[in-house]
Design an enzyme around this catalytic site. Structure first.
Site, PDB file in Angstrom:
ATOM      1  N   LYS A 469       0.360  -0.745  -0.057  1.00  0.00           N
ATOM      2  CA  LYS A 469      -0.134   0.142  -0.348  1.00  0.00           C
ATOM      3  C   LYS A 469       0.609   1.210  -0.031  1.00  0.00           C
ATOM      4  O   LYS A 469       1.706   1.448   0.872  1.00  0.00           O
ATOM      5  CB  LYS A 469      -0.877  -0.444   1.415  1.00  0.00           C
ATOM      6  CG  LYS A 469      -1.760   1.171   1.667  1.00  0.00           C
ATOM      7  CD  LYS A 469      -2.953   0.697   3.041  1.00  0.00           C
ATOM      8  CE  LYS A 469      -3.060   2.522   2.727  1.00  0.00           C
ATOM      9  NZ  LYS A 469      -4.011   2.001   4.375  1.00  0.00           N
ATOM     10  N   TRP A 470       1.005   2.264  -1.001  1.00  0.00           N
ATOM     11  CA  TRP A 470       1.296   3.241  -1.120  1.00  0.00           C
ATOM     12  C   TRP A 470       0.757   4.657  -1.021  1.00  0.00           C
ATOM     13  O   TRP A 470      -0.026   5.088  -1.235  1.00  0.00           O
ATOM     14  CB  TRP A 470       2.023   3.326  -2.314  1.00  0.00           C
ATOM     15  CG  TRP A 470       3.210   4.534  -3.086  1.00  0.00           C
ATOM     16  CD1 TRP A 470       2.457   5.613  -2.736  1.00  0.00           C
ATOM     17  CD2 TRP A 470       3.793   4.566  -4.151  1.00  0.00           C
ATOM     18  NE1 TRP A 470       3.413   7.032  -3.306  1.00  0.00           N
ATOM     19  CE2 TRP A 470       4.804   5.989  -4.060  1.00  0.00           C
ATOM     20  CE3 TRP A 470       4.913   3.744  -4.487  1.00  0.00           C
ATOM     21  CZ2 TRP A 470       5.403   6.512  -4.777  1.00  0.00           C
ATOM     22  CZ3 TRP A 470       5.837   3.919  -5.539  1.00  0.00           C
ATOM     23  CH2 TRP A 470       6.408   5.347  -5.423  1.00  0.00           C
ATOM     24  N   ASP A 471       1.271   4.656  -0.106  1.00  0.00           N
ATOM     25  CA  ASP A 471       0.431   6.132   0.748  1.00  0.00           C
ATOM     26  C   ASP A 471       1.146   7.433   0.586  1.00  0.00           C
ATOM     27  O   ASP A 471       2.207   7.926   0.524  1.00  0.00           O
ATOM     28  CB  ASP A 471       0.266   5.761   2.967  1.00  0.00           C
ATOM     29  CG  ASP A 471      -0.890   6.274   2.742  1.00  0.00           C
ATOM     30  OD1 ASP A 471      -2.013   7.814   1.940  1.00  0.00           O
ATOM     31  OD2 ASP A 471      -1.429   5.894   3.967  1.00  0.00           O
ATOM     32  N   ASN A 473       0.710  11.422   2.443  1.00  0.00           N
ATOM     33  CA  ASN A 473      -0.760  11.912   3.452  1.00  0.00           C
ATOM     34  C   ASN A 473      -0.068  13.104   3.445  1.00  0.00           C
ATOM     35  O   ASN A 473      -0.533  14.033   4.647  1.00  0.00           O
ATOM     36  CB  ASN A 473      -0.373  11.341   4.533  1.00  0.00           C
ATOM     37  CG  ASN A 473      -1.206  10.360   4.946  1.00  0.00           C
ATOM     38  OD1 ASN A 473      -2.186   9.949   4.721  1.00  0.00           O
ATOM     39  ND2 ASN A 473      -0.501   8.856   5.356  1.00  0.00           N
ATOM     40  N   ASP A 541     -10.548   7.658   3.306  1.00  0.00           N
ATOM     41  CA  ASP A 541     -10.290   7.002   4.921  1.00  0.00           C
ATOM     42  C   ASP A 541     -12.438   6.510   5.982  1.00  0.00           C
ATOM     43  O   ASP A 541     -12.166   6.090   6.164  1.00  0.00           O
ATOM     44  CB  ASP A 541      -9.627   8.305   5.674  1.00  0.00           C
ATOM     45  CG  ASP A 541      -8.375   7.980   5.802  1.00  0.00           C
ATOM     46  OD1 ASP A 541      -8.018   6.444   4.726  1.00  0.00           O
ATOM     47  OD2 ASP A 541      -7.431   8.597   5.949  1.00  0.00           O
TER      48      ASP A 541
HETATM   49  C1  GLA Z   1      -3.502   7.335   5.704  1.00  0.00           C
HETATM   50  C2  GLA Z   1      -5.064   6.213   5.076  1.00  0.00           C
HETATM   51  C3  GLA Z   1      -4.507   5.377   5.669  1.00  0.00           C
HETATM   52  C4  GLA Z   1      -3.888   5.424   6.180  1.00  0.00           C
HETATM   53  C5  GLA Z   1      -3.153   5.711   7.673  1.00  0.00           C
HETATM   54  C6  GLA Z   1      -1.413   5.505   8.302  1.00  0.00           C
HETATM   55  O1  GLA Z   1      -4.795   8.108   6.331  1.00  0.00           O
HETATM   56  O2  GLA Z   1      -5.486   6.963   3.948  1.00  0.00           O
HETATM   57  O3  GLA Z   1      -5.489   4.277   5.507  1.00  0.00           O
HETATM   58  O4  GLA Z   1      -2.588   3.787   6.575  1.00  0.00           O
HETATM   59  O5  GLA Z   1      -2.955   7.434   6.152  1.00  0.00           O
HETATM   60  O6  GLA Z   1      -1.380   6.265   9.109  1.00  0.00           O
END
Ligand code: GLA
Length: 725
Positions: A469-471, A473, A541
């Site tokens: 999963k490549w996030d 933020n 989210d």
């Molecule tokens: C983001 C992602 C979440 C989770 C958090 C982890 O908000 O959307 O699904 O992975 O980061 O910090």
């Protein structure tokens, strides 16, 4: 099919035509974009309605017709005063240009868009080169069509053929003019937790500019715009979709001119964009996927879904089964160790889940959001023995293992930042603005991208990982790179995205069997650029069973259900505190790539049985959901009922999910019409034990079942052999 003769061009896709011609002065004019026409119609269009008549050559005011002419490559500083597509500042400061036809070629296949995601193959391309006789700039407009797809893909290449450098201050991908003003404009707006809500407003005079200035395509406005005819609804009527294959700051604008003409134009955002193009260099703009539908918004969505599956998603994953996963984020947040995770993995296996995903917090000194990003090595004080014991536990249970990364980011409190404080996007003197306590790595620098590639690769190589999963933020700010010279600072935002694409390309090629999922604080970078590398993206989210239905509805306007990662989470919901039945959460999450994001060990035995049943049922319809045709049946934005159907391409099967928001008094006679089936064939609706023709299911519909607040239902519809006579 592409036809070109005597300066006339006709591009035919599956159900549309796009036509242009070169007028007497060499300008490329648009003639038609809509229902299919044939080559002999071109002369009729040129002499008739389509053409803005040019004055005779000896008329001293002859270029005045440019004001209102449907242009394919509008330029700046002449008589066309609507938005230009390209502006280039030359060494003498001049920006004026006049692009006229120079040459064209037609070839089988797709253009290469250097360093960027683009159409993968097949089709036929028309490349028309325009020259400005008074400057060294050449523009090549690329158009690709496929016989079996309902989109035309456009982009342009800008070439500096002269001695001096020029500065591109706008390099848009396309222009699409209409000699019509009766449109509404649709956009998908939102924010964190409420991404991609459709909003429609009348196209009014002046410019409607949709844009992101955040360095990513953003939660706030998706890189998509639709022009909708007033009589267009979900199933009938005409509309046009414009979607950029781009994940950075973008613009899509619709301009209604004072002569009743409409111009849609877009590409990389020109705010703070300044690209130095040296002599002999070529600049490639992102592709735009442009769609005409005469089957309403639903037709547009299906055209985009087919295109994205055929040309954007990595071929290996188009027909592959998606992992049904459990993700530990909402179960544990940062507070976990093997003792907390093992029971979740054990339970996941018992319930039929395929993959266990360990989210944020497994690396560096990461016990909260303030530290550790960039240090992609296991936090062994949290996970004793590293990742191996957990992976072994998953394997003993027959589960695959997935891991979370946030490759583009760094925490101030990290070994990476202490070693390379200059590797962030920032301008000395300005305190960097933090979001979620983190800073953005300067991906315009090759050495930064290479370093992250090596450190992420080491983790994947040394562990049995099948999913990543490549996030991402936060947004970009302080757009400045200490590594770029002053006259190239305006290139940073685009170079950043090129760096993201390079890393995604390197990682997905180095690990072709690993399934990558995109994410950006939920759905903050949900676009076809990212879908090129990551076949699915974490949609939002917000997993509340009611809000999620709306988010998935909006997202489905221009992305396939297979692009949406959808999880069942705990109640009260962590984002809205709403309680929605588990059945509804499961039904809504079944409309995409499904999964679970809660502590499975905390479920009651009844709930566990329900989850096991949901997974068994999902595995019977996942192929249909991920590859079928979508029909939106009842909008949660216009009514208390959400309802969507996915119909198999051969129209033998349909899966319908409905949800009621708040129950209303005496709200008893609601009907859902089922679109997409074959009128003359007979179908059985499993849950109702009813048999009806496709025609009856469409024109008479099915009654909405009684449910409580936020209740939901499914209808499994199957063709039966009896004919509908
Ligand atoms: C983001 C992602 C979440 C989770 C958090 C982890 O908000 O959307 O699904 O992975 O980061 O910090």
């Amino acid at each position: 099919m592409i036809y070109a003769q005597n300066g006339k061009f006709l591009l035919n896709g599956k159900g549309f035509s796009y036509a242009m011609f070169i007028d007497g002065q060499g300008f490329l004019q648009k003639l038609h974009f809509g229902g299919q026409i044939i080559p002999s119609d071109l002369d009729f269009l040129i002499c008739g309605i389509g053409k803005i008549q040019e004055p005779p050559f000896d008329n001293p005011n002859r270029e005045s017709y440019l004001d209102g002419m449907p242009a394919e490559c509008p330029f700046f500083g002449r008589i066309d005063t609507c938005e230009p597509m390209i502006t280039a500042v030359r060494s003498d400061g001049a920006v004026v240009s006049r692009f006229i036809y120079s040459s064209h070629k037609i070839y089988d296949g797709v253009p290469n868009v250097k360093g960027m995601p683009c159409a993968r193959g097949g089709g036929q391309t028309l490349a028309i080169t325009l020259k400005d006789n008074f400057s060294p700039i050449e523009v090549t407009l690329n158009y690709t069509v496929w016989d079996d797809l309902n989109v035309v893909v456009k982009n342009c290449e800008i070439f500096n053929g002269g001695g001096d450098s020029v500065f591109l201050t706008r390099a848009f991908s396309f222009c699409c003019d209409f000699t019509d003003e009766r449109f509404d404009v649709m956009r998908l707006w939102g924010d964190w937790g409420k991404e991609r809500s459709p909003e429609i407003s009348p196209l009014s005079h002046g410019i409607t500019r949709l844009q992101s200035t955040r360095g990513v395509s953003s939660h706030q406005i998706n890189p998509f715009l639709a022009l909708i005819k007033p009589d267009c609804d979900e199933n009938v009527g005409e509309c046009y979709g414009f979607q950029l294959v781009y994940s950075g700051s973008f613009v899509l604008s619709a301009e209604l001119g004072n002569k009743g003409q409409t111009r849609v134009i877009g590409g990389i955002n020109d705010l703070n964009f300044r690209w130095k193009l040296d002599s002999g260099e070529r600049f490639f703009t992102p592709q735009a996927i442009i769609c005409y539908s005469n089957e309403g918004l639903g037709g547009m969505s299906r055209a985009y879904a087919d295109y994205i599956r055929a040309q954007i998603v990595r071929p290996k994953w188009v027909n592959a089964r998606r992992p049904v996963l459990v993700n530990n984020w909402e179960a544990t947040y940062f507070d976990f160790n093997n003792e907390r995770l093992f029971p979740i993995a054990d339970e996941a296996a018992r319930l039929g889940i395929d993959t266990f995903v360990l989210d944020d917090g497994w690396f560096g000194k990461r016990d909260g959001a303030a530290s550790g990003l960039g240090d992609w090595y296991v936090n062994t004080s949290k996970l004793k023995g590293g990742l191996k014991p957990l992976i072994d536990r998953c394997k003993q249970n027959g589960l695959k293992f997935g891991l979370w990364f946030e490759p583009e980011m760094v925490s101030r409190d990290s070994d990476l930042f202490r070693a390379h404080p200059d590797w962030i996007i920032s301008k000395s003197g300005y305190e960097p603005a933090l979001q979620r306590n983190q800073l953005v790595l300067d991906f315009s620098r090759a050495e930064v991208v290479d370093y992250i590639f090596n450190s992420v690769s080491d983790v994947i190589k040394n562990n049995d990982i099948s999913y990543v999963k490549w996030d991402m933020n936060r947004y970009l700010s302080e757009f400045y790179s200490p590594a770029l010279p002053a006259d190239r600072q305006g290139e940073l935002a685009h170079r950043y995205i090129l760096g993201v694409y390079r890393l995604a390309d390197m990682l997905t090629n180095a690990f072709p069997d690993v399934f990558f999922e995109g994410c950006a604080s939920g759905g903050g970078r949900f676009d076809t650029g990212m879908l090129y590398y990551f076949p699915q993206i974490w949609t939002s989210d917000d997993t509340d069973g009611y809000e999620r239905a709306k988010i998935q509805w909006g997202t489905s306007l221009c992305y396939p259900l297979s692009a949406m990662s959808c999880h069942v989470s705990a109640c009260p919901n962590h984002q809205t505190e709403r309680v929605v039945p588990l059945g509804t959460r499961g039904n809504i999450a079944s409309l995409g790539a499904t999964g679970y994001e809660l502590d499975l060990t905390k479920l009651s035995n009844e709930e566990k049985a329900q989850v096991a049943e949901q997974i068994t049922e999902y595995k019977k319809i996942d192929d249909l959901v991920l590859r079928g045709d979508l029909y939106r049946l009842s909008s949660p934005f216009d009514s208390p009922i959400f309802c969507m159907a996915v119909v198999s391409k051969d129209k033998t099967l349909a899966y319908v999910v409905g949800e009621r928001a708040l129950t209303l008094p005496r709200d008893v006679n609601r009907i859902i019409r089922i679109y997409g089936l074959d009128d003359g064939k007979m179908y059985r609706v499993r849950e109702l034990n009813l048999t009806a023709s496709g025609g009856a299911l469409k024109t008479a519909g099915l009654p909405v079942p009684k449910t409580g607040d936020f209740g939901s239902w499914t209808w499994h519809i199957e063709q039966i052999t009896t004919t509908g006579k």
